[in-house]
Design an enzyme around this catalytic site. Structure first.
Site, PDB file in Angstrom:
ATOM      1  N   LYS A 252       0.880  -1.176   0.000  1.00  0.00           N
ATOM      2  CA  LYS A 252       0.000   0.000   0.000  1.00  0.00           C
ATOM      3  C   LYS A 252       0.910   1.216   0.000  1.00  0.00           C
ATOM      4  O   LYS A 252       1.490   1.562   1.028  1.00  0.00           O
ATOM      5  CB  LYS A 252      -0.941   0.013   1.209  1.00  0.00           C
ATOM      6  N   ARG A 257      -3.099   8.801  -5.557  1.00  0.00           N
ATOM      7  CA  ARG A 257      -3.717   7.874  -6.497  1.00  0.00           C
ATOM      8  C   ARG A 257      -3.878   8.584  -7.828  1.00  0.00           C
ATOM      9  O   ARG A 257      -4.401   9.702  -7.874  1.00  0.00           O
ATOM     10  CB  ARG A 257      -5.089   7.486  -5.938  1.00  0.00           C
ATOM     11  N   ARG A 272      -7.400  11.399  -7.834  1.00  0.00           N
ATOM     12  CA  ARG A 272      -8.500  10.636  -7.247  1.00  0.00           C
ATOM     13  C   ARG A 272      -9.842  11.356  -7.378  1.00  0.00           C
ATOM     14  O   ARG A 272     -10.879  10.739  -7.511  1.00  0.00           O
ATOM     15  CB  ARG A 272      -8.121  10.454  -5.776  1.00  0.00           C
ATOM     16  N   GLU A 302      -0.043   4.809  -8.228  1.00  0.00           N
ATOM     17  CA  GLU A 302       0.206   5.762  -7.146  1.00  0.00           C
ATOM     18  C   GLU A 302       1.511   6.490  -7.487  1.00  0.00           C
ATOM     19  O   GLU A 302       2.506   5.839  -7.850  1.00  0.00           O
ATOM     20  CB  GLU A 302       0.316   4.965  -5.834  1.00  0.00           C
ATOM     21  N   ARG A 414     -16.627   1.334  -2.584  1.00  0.00           N
ATOM     22  CA  ARG A 414     -15.753   0.851  -1.520  1.00  0.00           C
ATOM     23  C   ARG A 414     -16.322  -0.482  -1.057  1.00  0.00           C
ATOM     24  O   ARG A 414     -17.470  -0.559  -0.639  1.00  0.00           O
ATOM     25  CB  ARG A 414     -15.730   1.847  -0.356  1.00  0.00           C
ATOM     26  N   LYS A 420      -7.670  -2.931   2.764  1.00  0.00           N
ATOM     27  CA  LYS A 420      -6.391  -2.335   3.160  1.00  0.00           C
ATOM     28  C   LYS A 420      -6.018  -2.828   4.546  1.00  0.00           C
ATOM     29  O   LYS A 420      -6.873  -2.915   5.434  1.00  0.00           O
ATOM     30  CB  LYS A 420      -6.441  -0.812   3.096  1.00  0.00           C
TER      31      LYS A 420
HETATM   32  P1  AMP Z   1      -7.449   4.781   1.784  1.00  0.00           P
HETATM   33  O1  AMP Z   1      -7.109   6.085   1.122  1.00  0.00           O
HETATM   34  O2  AMP Z   1      -6.878   4.624   3.152  1.00  0.00           O
HETATM   35  O3  AMP Z   1      -8.915   4.454   1.646  1.00  0.00           O
HETATM   36  O4  AMP Z   1      -6.725   3.612   0.962  1.00  0.00           O
HETATM   37  C1  AMP Z   1      -6.970   3.407  -0.387  1.00  0.00           C
HETATM   38  C2  AMP Z   1      -5.929   4.142  -1.201  1.00  0.00           C
HETATM   39  O5  AMP Z   1      -4.681   3.469  -1.114  1.00  0.00           O
HETATM   40  C3  AMP Z   1      -6.205   4.148  -2.676  1.00  0.00           C
HETATM   41  O6  AMP Z   1      -7.103   5.147  -3.020  1.00  0.00           O
HETATM   42  C4  AMP Z   1      -4.828   4.393  -3.273  1.00  0.00           C
HETATM   43  O7  AMP Z   1      -4.585   5.776  -3.376  1.00  0.00           O
HETATM   44  C5  AMP Z   1      -3.890   3.856  -2.239  1.00  0.00           C
HETATM   45  N1  AMP Z   1      -3.100   2.697  -2.680  1.00  0.00           N
HETATM   46  C6  AMP Z   1      -1.809   2.530  -2.360  1.00  0.00           C
HETATM   47  N2  AMP Z   1      -1.329   1.392  -2.861  1.00  0.00           N
HETATM   48  C7  AMP Z   1      -2.342   0.795  -3.532  1.00  0.00           C
HETATM   49  C8  AMP Z   1      -2.479  -0.428  -4.253  1.00  0.00           C
HETATM   50  N3  AMP Z   1      -1.468  -1.271  -4.377  1.00  0.00           N
HETATM   51  N4  AMP Z   1      -3.692  -0.704  -4.796  1.00  0.00           N
HETATM   52  C9  AMP Z   1      -4.738   0.140  -4.655  1.00  0.00           C
HETATM   53  N5  AMP Z   1      -4.674   1.307  -3.989  1.00  0.00           N
HETATM   54  C10 AMP Z   1      -3.494   1.639  -3.429  1.00  0.00           C
END
Ligand code: AMP
Length: 579
Positions: A252, A257, A272, A302, A414, A420
């Site tokens: 991650k 994004r 995003r 990313e 989502r 995650k």
């Molecule tokens: P969150 O922002 O905490 O909801 O986590 C999701 C975000 O993690 C996504 O919108 C991406 O910007 C980021 N991200 C980082 N690495 C990855 C990955 N390998 N696959 C998908 N999203 C990722």
């Protein structure tokens, strides 16, 4: 005839009163058919589902701002408002009853009815406010519009602002209503919605161009899609069991994004929020042109900062170097960055969103150089996944994203197909210094907490100079406690409904002072708090703030003398800067 706001509000009232899904669908469909223009049909769609059209900049209007505006316009006292809100629990309903009872608002009603276009014009103006004093400017705009509204219009205005319609029309039901209104198979409406992410626009196209227009809607370069989002999992085990065995685990990455669109030699990058940020990343554009084998393409990844030598850096490094960041894309413009990709949604004229993730990832492997791919393993072995997780965290990334191998790409959704798994830092034991009543379902519970650490420096430094001018609420809480504590965060996350109920009962018994919907309490209840990071922050007088804090445990076994100290926060901060 232009659709008036009142007509739409009356429709919403009627929808609320009937209970069957089919009848709700028919009522909405009839209304959409009767609208006099394509743009109005589109507005009606957004209004009824209570979503702000994506063309309008994010409003960033919270409950408290709306609440201030209502008080201002209606002249209602804090006490009356709170009594009413605690009884009803729905801001829109409260506004309606307040408007009916207030002489101030009754006097201001004007005869001519407000159109739906005017409604969205004002929202756009609110969204466009930025810079200094923006909160006040937004509140004034909202107030200036509110005074023109009847009780029922004010109710739905507020409901749209806070996104709580509560009449049972979801986007799914709206897709069916559009399909019914225009006599089109619902699958076609759903596909167009998925591709564009704009349900109102889908309705607009149907109204103006009919089914031919709808069929032209397809995935294509330079038309960004809403990104697919991930749910949270506590561990790699949970991800493996949710995904039923073999799962793809990827780093991650902590950056921004991006969706990369390419056609022939033209490359564009979208954020995003679907903003075109191409100009900020010329080196990435050049790299795609040079290294990616495709004539037309949409892929996702990313962009993260890197060292001079090109080694990946977690995003916190940029945050630390630049302090609080308003515009991530702008900031990254000024540091060396690199791109890691993790999905492909369209290639050489063909949409890939309905293909399984594993297949999409294989296609990606073939078109980009391996150094550009987000590190990944596929396994059902929790031990292997766990060591991959540790590796990610050691490098400084946020953790892992687990992806179900046979999952399709669902834009804007989502869900559990992506999970995650984030690193959690050590926890801190903190005391609750103040609490706020929640909203919606939580309106009768004290569910949002101001958290404090012990201030051991008080003996050396004293309480400090009384600041002139406006004092922030966290500063006020600190002064209220004679500087014995420092506020380091605020959270409404982590507790179950039962725990919140229980803690509400306890807090109510130790209230020392009430400020609207917030209470300052005797510093007594100790909680264990986990967080993802400690940031430098001007928000609190100690200069630090916990990022993504959530309560992991109520420490009934600890008293306030045993909570952690500001020195520990500082030490943790220094340690995580080093890692
Ligand atoms: P969150 O922002 O905490 O909801 O986590 C999701 C975000 O993690 C996504 O919108 C991406 O910007 C980021 N991200 C980082 N690495 C990855 C990955 N390998 N696959 C998908 N999203 C990722």
């Amino acid at each position: 005839m232009a659709v008036s706001l009142l007509e739409l509000c009356n429709l919403c009232e009627k929808i609320k009163q009937v209970s069957g899904k089919n009848i709700k669908t028919s009522m909405v469909a009839d209304f959409l058919r009767k609208t006099s223009s394509a743009v109005e049909a589109s507005f009606a769609v957004y209004f009824i589902v209570g979503k702000i059209p994506p063309e309008i900049p994010p409003l960033n209007v919270g409950y408290s701002l709306v609440y201030d505006a209502i008080r201002h316009v209606s002249g209602i006292s804090d006490k009356q408002f709170l009594r009413e809100y605690s009884r009803v629990g729905d801001l829109g309903e409260v506004v309606e009853s307040v408007f009916r009872g207030s002489h101030k608002t009754q006097r201001l009603f004007v005869e001519e009815s407000v159109t739906i276009k005017e409604f969205y014009d004002i929202l756009r103006m609110v969204g466009e406010v930025s810079g200094k004093n923006s909160r006040i400017k937004k509140a004034r705009l909202i107030e200036s519009f509110m005074v023109r509204l009847s009780p029922v219009e004010a109710k739905y205005f507020v409901k749209n602002l806070v996104g709580e319609m509560r009449h049972g029309v979801s986007e799914g039901l709206m897709e069916e209503a559009i399909s019914k209104a225009f006599n089109i198979p619902v699958e076609k409406v759903r596909f167009a919605h998925m591709v564009t992410g704009r349900l109102g626009y889908v309705c607009e196209v149907l109204k103006s161009e009919g089914v031919e227009g709808l069929e032209k809607i397809s995935l294509k370069p330079f038309q960004p899609l809403k990104p697919m989002l991930a749910d949270m999992a506590k561990s790699v085990d949970e991800a493996i069991s949710t995904h039923g065995g073999k799962t793809s685990f990827e780093f991650k990455l902590d950056g921004i994004r991006v969706q990369i669109h390419k056609k022939s030699s033209e490359v564009r990058i979208f954020s995003r929020r679907l903003k075109d940020v191409t100009e900020n990343f010329p080196e990435i554009v050049e790299k795609i042109g040079r290294e990616v084998k495709a004539s037309s393409l949409i892929m996702e990844g990313e962009i993260i900062p890197v060292t001079e030598k090109g080694e990946p850096l977690p995003f916190q490094y940029v945050m630390r170097r630049y302090g609080r960041i308003k515009d991530l894309e702008e900031t990254l413009k000024n540091v060396p960055v690199t791109l890691y990709v993790f999905d492909v949604l369209y290639l050489d004229g063909k949409p890939l969103v309905n293909k399984p993730f594993l297949e999409r990832r294989k296609i990606l492997d073939e078109i980009v150089p391996s150094a550009m791919l987000t590190p990944q393993i596929i396994t059902s072995d929790a031990g292997e996944a766990e060591s991959f997780f540790r590796k990610a965290v050691e490098i400084g990334h946020e953790g892992l994203i687990a992806k179900q191998l046979n999952s399709t790409y669902t834009p804007g959704v989502r869900g559990k197909k992506w999970l995650k798994i984030k690193k959690v830092m050590e926890t801190l034991d903190l005391v609750i210094l103040a609490a706020e009543y929640g909203h919606g379902r939580r309106h009768q519970w004290l569910s949002d907490y101001y958290l404090g650490v012990k201030n051991s420096r008080i003996e050396k430094e004293g309480v400090g100079e009384e600041k002139s001018g406006a004092v922030s609420f966290p500063d006020y809480i600190e002064r209220f406690n004679q500087g014995r504590f420092k506020v380091v965060g605020k959270t409404f996350k982590g507790l179950t409904d039962n725990e919140i109920r229980m803690i509400t009962d306890k807090l109510k018994k130790i209230v020392l002072e009430q400020h609207g919907r917030t209470v300052i309490v005797k510093p007594e209840i100790v909680v264990e708090v986990a967080f993802s990071d400690i940031q430098k922050s001007p928000l609190y007088s100690c200069g630090y703030a916990l990022r993504f804090a959530r309560i992991t445990r109520i420490r009934n076994d600890k008293n306030v003398e045993e909570i952690d100290d500001i020195e520990k926060v500082e030490k943790m901060y220094r340690e995580c800067v080093k890692t």
